[in-house]
Design a protein around this motif. Structure first.
Motif, PDB file in Angstrom:
ATOM      1  N   ALA A  35      73.639  61.117  -5.738  1.00 54.28           N
ATOM      2  CA  ALA A  35      74.655  61.992  -5.159  1.00 54.28           C
ATOM      3  C   ALA A  35      74.545  61.915  -3.645  1.00 54.28           C
ATOM      4  O   ALA A  35      73.516  61.508  -3.100  1.00 54.28           O
ATOM      5  N   SER A  36      75.624  62.294  -2.966  1.00 56.19           N
ATOM      6  CA  SER A  36      75.659  62.253  -1.513  1.00 56.19           C
ATOM      7  C   SER A  36      76.342  63.497  -0.990  1.00 56.19           C
ATOM      8  O   SER A  36      77.418  63.872  -1.465  1.00 56.19           O
ATOM      9  N   VAL A  37      75.708  64.137  -0.009  1.00 55.52           N
ATOM     10  CA  VAL A  37      76.270  65.357   0.559  1.00 55.52           C
ATOM     11  C   VAL A  37      76.225  65.265   2.077  1.00 55.52           C
ATOM     12  O   VAL A  37      75.289  64.708   2.647  1.00 55.52           O
ATOM     13  N   VAL A  38      77.256  65.790   2.719  1.00 59.20           N
ATOM     14  CA  VAL A  38      77.312  65.875   4.177  1.00 59.20           C
ATOM     15  C   VAL A  38      77.174  67.346   4.545  1.00 59.20           C
ATOM     16  O   VAL A  38      77.987  68.172   4.125  1.00 59.20           O
ATOM     17  N   LEU A  39      76.137  67.655   5.323  1.00 55.73           N
ATOM     18  CA  LEU A  39      75.813  69.042   5.622  1.00 55.73           C
ATOM     19  C   LEU A  39      76.460  69.514   6.917  1.00 55.73           C
ATOM     20  O   LEU A  39      76.823  68.723   7.789  1.00 55.73           O
ATOM     21  N   THR A  40      76.572  70.828   7.019  1.00 53.44           N
ATOM     22  CA  THR A  40      77.038  71.484   8.229  1.00 53.44           C
ATOM     23  C   THR A  40      75.988  72.489   8.670  1.00 53.44           C
ATOM     24  O   THR A  40      75.091  72.842   7.900  1.00 53.44           O
ATOM     25  N   GLY A  41      76.105  72.943   9.899  1.00 53.67           N
ATOM     26  CA  GLY A  41      75.210  73.985  10.398  1.00 53.67           C
ATOM     27  C   GLY A  41      75.891  75.344  10.347  1.00 53.67           C
ATOM     28  O   GLY A  41      76.778  75.578   9.530  1.00 53.67           O
ATOM     29  N   GLY A  42      75.486  76.228  11.234  1.00 57.30           N
ATOM     30  CA  GLY A  42      76.087  77.554  11.274  1.00 57.30           C
ATOM     31  C   GLY A  42      75.441  78.511  10.300  1.00 57.30           C
ATOM     32  O   GLY A  42      74.665  78.111   9.419  1.00 57.30           O
ATOM     33  N   GLY A  43      75.789  79.781  10.456  1.00 54.10           N
ATOM     34  CA  GLY A  43      75.170  80.816   9.635  1.00 54.10           C
ATOM     35  C   GLY A  43      75.452  80.670   8.159  1.00 54.10           C
ATOM     36  O   GLY A  43      74.527  80.734   7.332  1.00 54.10           O
ATOM     37  N   VAL A  44      76.700  80.461   7.779  1.00 50.64           N
ATOM     38  CA  VAL A  44      77.047  80.345   6.371  1.00 50.64           C
ATOM     39  C   VAL A  44      76.490  79.052   5.785  1.00 50.64           C
ATOM     40  O   VAL A  44      75.937  79.030   4.687  1.00 50.64           O
ATOM     41  N   GLY A  45      76.607  77.955   6.535  1.00 49.79           N
ATOM     42  CA  GLY A  45      76.108  76.681   6.041  1.00 49.79           C
ATOM     43  C   GLY A  45      74.614  76.711   5.758  1.00 49.79           C
ATOM     44  O   GLY A  45      74.158  76.230   4.716  1.00 49.79           O
ATOM     45  N   THR A  46      73.852  77.311   6.663  1.00 51.24           N
ATOM     46  CA  THR A  46      72.408  77.406   6.472  1.00 51.24           C
ATOM     47  C   THR A  46      72.069  78.354   5.329  1.00 51.24           C
ATOM     48  O   THR A  46      71.154  78.088   4.537  1.00 51.24           O
ATOM     49  N   ALA A  47      72.805  79.450   5.224  1.00 51.37           N
ATOM     50  CA  ALA A  47      72.568  80.401   4.138  1.00 51.37           C
ATOM     51  C   ALA A  47      72.824  79.754   2.777  1.00 51.37           C
ATOM     52  O   ALA A  47      72.111  80.027   1.803  1.00 51.37           O
ATOM     53  N   VAL A  48      73.826  78.891   2.705  1.00 50.60           N
ATOM     54  CA  VAL A  48      74.095  78.172   1.454  1.00 50.60           C
ATOM     55  C   VAL A  48      72.912  77.299   1.085  1.00 50.60           C
ATOM     56  O   VAL A  48      72.485  77.259  -0.079  1.00 50.60           O
ATOM     57  N   LEU A  49      72.341  76.599   2.057  1.00 55.86           N
ATOM     58  CA  LEU A  49      71.195  75.735   1.774  1.00 55.86           C
ATOM     59  C   LEU A  49      69.993  76.548   1.304  1.00 55.86           C
ATOM     60  O   LEU A  49      69.266  76.129   0.399  1.00 55.86           O
ATOM     61  N   GLU A  50      69.783  77.700   1.908  1.00 57.30           N
ATOM     62  CA  GLU A  50      68.684  78.564   1.463  1.00 57.30           C
ATOM     63  C   GLU A  50      68.891  79.002   0.020  1.00 57.30           C
ATOM     64  O   GLU A  50      67.947  79.044  -0.779  1.00 57.30           O
ATOM     65  N   ARG A  51      70.130  79.311  -0.329  1.00 57.03           N
ATOM     66  CA  ARG A  51      70.435  79.729  -1.691  1.00 57.03           C
ATOM     67  C   ARG A  51      70.281  78.571  -2.672  1.00 57.03           C
ATOM     68  O   ARG A  51      69.794  78.752  -3.796  1.00 57.03           O
ATOM     69  N   VAL A  52      70.653  77.364  -2.251  1.00 54.10           N
ATOM     70  CA  VAL A  52      70.461  76.194  -3.106  1.00 54.10           C
ATOM     71  C   VAL A  52      68.974  75.989  -3.381  1.00 54.10           C
ATOM     72  O   VAL A  52      68.574  75.662  -4.511  1.00 54.10           O
ATOM     73  N   ALA A  53      68.148  76.179  -2.365  1.00 55.34           N
ATOM     74  CA  ALA A  53      66.703  76.046  -2.562  1.00 55.34           C
ATOM     75  C   ALA A  53      66.193  77.056  -3.577  1.00 55.34           C
ATOM     76  O   ALA A  53      65.341  76.739  -4.417  1.00 55.34           O
ATOM     77  N   GLN A  54      66.729  78.271  -3.539  1.00 54.77           N
ATOM     78  CA  GLN A  54      66.340  79.290  -4.514  1.00 54.77           C
ATOM     79  C   GLN A  54      66.776  78.887  -5.916  1.00 54.77           C
ATOM     80  O   GLN A  54      66.015  79.034  -6.883  1.00 54.77           O
ATOM     81  N   LEU A  55      67.983  78.356  -6.030  1.00 57.10           N
ATOM     82  CA  LEU A  55      68.479  77.929  -7.339  1.00 57.10           C
ATOM     83  C   LEU A  55      67.629  76.806  -7.904  1.00 57.10           C
ATOM     84  O   LEU A  55      67.453  76.705  -9.124  1.00 57.10           O
ATOM     85  N   SER A  56      67.111  75.962  -7.029  1.00 53.79           N
ATOM     86  CA  SER A  56      66.306  74.827  -7.485  1.00 53.79           C
ATOM     87  C   SER A  56      65.004  75.277  -8.122  1.00 53.79           C
ATOM     88  O   SER A  56      64.372  74.517  -8.867  1.00 53.79           O
ATOM     89  N   ALA A  57      64.591  76.518  -7.819  1.00 47.20           N
ATOM     90  CA  ALA A  57      63.370  77.058  -8.400  1.00 47.20           C
ATOM     91  C   ALA A  57      63.648  77.932  -9.615  1.00 47.20           C
ATOM     92  O   ALA A  57      62.733  78.465 -10.232  1.00 47.20           O
ATOM     93  N   GLU A  58      64.938  78.076  -9.954  1.00 49.99           N
ATOM     94  CA  GLU A  58      65.326  78.926 -11.078  1.00 49.99           C
ATOM     95  C   GLU A  58      65.854  78.061 -12.224  1.00 49.99           C
ATOM     96  O   GLU A  58      66.352  76.958 -12.007  1.00 49.99           O
ATOM     97  N   PRO A  59      65.748  78.555 -13.471  1.00 45.23           N
ATOM     98  CA  PRO A  59      66.375  77.838 -14.589  1.00 45.23           C
ATOM     99  C   PRO A  59      67.894  78.008 -14.532  1.00 45.23           C
ATOM    100  O   PRO A  59      68.414  79.105 -14.706  1.00 45.23           O
ATOM    101  N   VAL A  60      68.595  76.930 -14.216  1.00 44.49           N
ATOM    102  CA  VAL A  60      70.059  76.978 -14.131  1.00 44.49           C
ATOM    103  C   VAL A  60      70.634  75.933 -15.075  1.00 44.49           C
ATOM    104  O   VAL A  60      69.932  75.042 -15.556  1.00 44.49           O
TER     105      VAL A  60
END
Length: 215
Positions: A35-60
């Protein structure tokens, strides 16, 4: 036509985007193996990445193999590598180092204290990196999802209204004299941005409502 999704607040927006991003990357890996993703910065963009990291540690329902994800950036501030303004630094802290994306799959734009003294040279190098990762006969690799924020005046990536970058057809451009600091940046151009399979524009806050309405 674009799909417009409205969430009640920033927290719900971040959660919805993170869950959708995990699902989209997992689906891309099912089809392509990577897969390939292009990231952005900013408050919302960074918050999304933090949430993705949390999801990666959860059974989804969907899981992402982070060793098979290529990470690019839509834009970067041309500042030293350790500067807190760097989108790369924020992304590494929020997600990339947490989930263990291999170094050779993290395609960061050069910092100002790297091998290039001028942003134009950094932009040309990054365009070369994109071309090197592209399939035969193409100038750009596949981008499954490209994330963008937006400023109150309507800028996306580091392309501000009335900037020469808005009409530059190169895949990566140097941007000088940005009205918002830092003034020197490197950005994908619209030719690269529009090549993505999906472009997700993440916008939150009353200050950006007028720009959203104009769009």
């Amino acid at each position: 036509m674009p799909d417009v999704v409205v969430e009640p607040d920033t927290e719900h927006l971040v959660r919805a985007v993170a869950e959708a991003l995990v699902a989209r990357l997992a689906a891309a890996q099912t089809i392509h193996g990577t897969a390939s993703v292009v990231l952005t910065g900013g408050g919302v963009g960074t918050a999304v990445l933090e949430r993705v990291a949390q999801l990666s540690a959860e059974p989804v329902r969907e899981t992402v193999d982070w060793t098979a994800v290529d990470v690019w950036w839509g834009d970067e501030r041309f500042v030293p590598a350790d500067d807190d303004e760097r989108n790369e630094k924020g992304a590494r802290t929020a997600l990339l180092d947490v989930v263990g994306v291999p170094g050779d799959r993290v395609h960061a734009m050069p910092p100002s204290d790297g091998p290039f003294a001028e942003p134009e040279d950094a932009a040309a190098w990054y365009a070369g990196e994109l071309a090197a990762a592209a399939p035969d006969g193409a100038d750009l690799p596949r981008f499954d999802v490209l994330l963008l924020g937006m400023g109150p005046e309507g800028h996306v990536a580091s392309i501000f209204p009335d900037s020469p970058a808005a009409t530059d057809d190169r895949p990566v451009v140097a941007v000088r004299d940005c009205p918002k600091p830092p003034p020197i940046r490197v950005s994908m151009g619209f030719s690269a941005i529009n090549s993505a399979e999906e472009v997700w524009l993440l916008v939150a806050g009353e200050a950006k409502a007028a720009a959203v309405a104009a769009a």
